[in-house]
Design a protein around this motif. Sequence first.
Motif, PDB file in Angstrom:
ATOM      1  N   ARG A 269       0.841  -1.205   0.000  1.00  0.00           N
ATOM      2  CA  ARG A 269       0.000   0.000   0.000  1.00  0.00           C
ATOM      3  C   ARG A 269       0.877   1.257   0.000  1.00  0.00           C
ATOM      4  NH1 ARG A 269      -3.519   2.286   4.956  1.00  0.00           N
ATOM      5  NH2 ARG A 269      -4.077   4.247   3.965  1.00  0.00           N
ATOM      6  N   THR A 270       1.951   1.215   0.764  1.00  0.00           N
ATOM      7  CA  THR A 270       2.890   2.344   0.841  1.00  0.00           C
ATOM      8  C   THR A 270       3.492   2.624  -0.535  1.00  0.00           C
ATOM      9  OG1 THR A 270       3.463   1.641   3.079  1.00  0.00           O
ATOM     10  CG2 THR A 270       4.948   3.215   2.035  1.00  0.00           C
ATOM     11  N   ALA A 271       3.906   1.552  -1.215  1.00  0.00           N
ATOM     12  CA  ALA A 271       4.518   1.694  -2.549  1.00  0.00           C
ATOM     13  C   ALA A 271       3.529   2.336  -3.520  1.00  0.00           C
ATOM     14  CB  ALA A 271       4.957   0.330  -3.072  1.00  0.00           C
ATOM     15  N   ARG A 272       2.290   1.848  -3.509  1.00  0.00           N
ATOM     16  CA  ARG A 272       1.280   2.393  -4.424  1.00  0.00           C
ATOM     17  C   ARG A 272       0.993   3.859  -4.114  1.00  0.00           C
ATOM     18  NH1 ARG A 272      -1.611  -2.582  -4.043  1.00  0.00           N
ATOM     19  NH2 ARG A 272      -3.083  -1.581  -2.636  1.00  0.00           N
ATOM     20  N   GLN A 273       0.934   4.189  -2.809  1.00  0.00           N
ATOM     21  CA  GLN A 273       0.649   5.562  -2.386  1.00  0.00           C
ATOM     22  C   GLN A 273       1.761   6.518  -2.838  1.00  0.00           C
ATOM     23  OE1 GLN A 273      -2.328   6.351  -0.652  1.00  0.00           O
ATOM     24  NE2 GLN A 273      -1.687   8.352  -1.419  1.00  0.00           N
ATOM     25  N   LEU A 274       2.995   6.069  -2.673  1.00  0.00           N
ATOM     26  CA  LEU A 274       4.160   6.878  -3.037  1.00  0.00           C
ATOM     27  C   LEU A 274       4.155   7.194  -4.539  1.00  0.00           C
ATOM     28  CD1 LEU A 274       6.655   7.929  -1.500  1.00  0.00           C
ATOM     29  CD2 LEU A 274       7.828   5.823  -2.057  1.00  0.00           C
ATOM     30  N   ILE A 275       3.912   6.163  -5.351  1.00  0.00           N
ATOM     31  CA  ILE A 275       3.896   6.347  -6.811  1.00  0.00           C
ATOM     32  C   ILE A 275       2.735   7.254  -7.215  1.00  0.00           C
ATOM     33  CG2 ILE A 275       3.678   5.166  -9.043  1.00  0.00           C
ATOM     34  CD1 ILE A 275       4.861   2.646  -7.604  1.00  0.00           C
ATOM     35  N   THR A 276       1.570   7.016  -6.602  1.00  0.00           N
ATOM     36  CA  THR A 276       0.385   7.832  -6.922  1.00  0.00           C
ATOM     37  C   THR A 276       0.611   9.294  -6.536  1.00  0.00           C
ATOM     38  OG1 THR A 276      -1.020   5.910  -6.558  1.00  0.00           O
ATOM     39  CG2 THR A 276      -2.113   8.033  -6.541  1.00  0.00           C
ATOM     40  N   ASP A 277       1.194   9.525  -5.356  1.00  0.00           N
ATOM     41  CA  ASP A 277       1.451  10.900  -4.920  1.00  0.00           C
ATOM     42  C   ASP A 277       2.382  11.616  -5.892  1.00  0.00           C
ATOM     43  OD1 ASP A 277      -0.179  10.483  -2.776  1.00  0.00           O
ATOM     44  OD2 ASP A 277       1.375  10.560  -1.229  1.00  0.00           O
ATOM     45  N   PHE A 278       3.384  10.884  -6.395  1.00  0.00           N
ATOM     46  CA  PHE A 278       4.289  11.482  -7.380  1.00  0.00           C
ATOM     47  C   PHE A 278       3.537  11.822  -8.663  1.00  0.00           C
ATOM     48  CE2 PHE A 278       6.804  10.553 -11.260  1.00  0.00           C
ATOM     49  CZ  PHE A 278       7.597  11.694 -11.255  1.00  0.00           C
ATOM     50  N   ARG A 279       2.767  10.857  -9.173  1.00  0.00           N
ATOM     51  CA  ARG A 279       2.059  11.066 -10.455  1.00  0.00           C
ATOM     52  C   ARG A 279       1.044  12.201 -10.380  1.00  0.00           C
ATOM     53  NH1 ARG A 279       0.919   4.678 -11.740  1.00  0.00           N
ATOM     54  NH2 ARG A 279       3.023   4.134 -12.411  1.00  0.00           N
TER      55      ARG A 279
END
Length: 295
Positions: A269-279
Amino acid sequence: MGITQNYKLNLIQWYPGHIAKAEKNLKEQLKRVDVILEVRDARIPLSTHHPQMKEWVGNKARVLVLNRVDMILPQVRSLWTEYFQAQGEVPYFTNAQQGQGITAIAKAAQAAGVELNQRRKERGMLPRPVRAVVIGFPNVGKSALINRLLGRRVVESAARPGVTRQLRWVRISDQLELLDAPGVIPSRLDNQAAAVKLAICDDIGEASYDNQLIAGAFVDILNELQEINPHALPGNPLLSRYDLDSIIHTGEAYLHLLAEHRYKGDVERTARQLITDFRKGLLGTIPLELPPAHV
């Protein structure tokens, strides 16, 4: 930047039949084109350069468009301008979503066609509209650019890369006609470092990649940028957003720490959140590449 070379990514070569077919179709249509508008992602201008572009352009005129200029700082834009100008190229920066820089693109495409109509006139032929094509990786903003050039929504734009499938001509003005081409990705992504950046920016779409590897690589790239050229970044983006500094950790270690810190230990979940926040731009204006001289 060498750090992402070590990542062994589970990258499926996403190359469905419609893209293979579209590429064949594109080569056919290119015979009728005068100008090529090559659209790249301003966050990763080198990684979004298609290896076959030179072959497609041949001796035609080419206009280099770096879209998503709103996602990098002005000083990073200046570095890329210097870099491309040193190579004899003029980069045109756009934010197709907002319509920034669009007029200059239309003018550049038309200017490239002036010569064409001059030659036609010399042969006793009537002038005709300049035929341009927009080419680039999926998701770099080609459809938004075409819609802006037209001043109305005609091209289906979707978050799912590769949705533009049919090749069609759209008339921009009496002087300009545009061919909307599907997003073209290389049949093989041999350069893993580039593939990682394409995945982080969502520019290769439905390729199968591991979110945790991608998020870890993203943190490593950020850490390296922070050491090499902190002025290219808006402060310390990860510390500002998550109250947890990444600079002393590897990307992988940071991901696990952040999971404990904010997401009850859920690393995926952390990984997905990090990528989404960047995008979504929630971490600020972050490039993932700088010109070689500045790395």
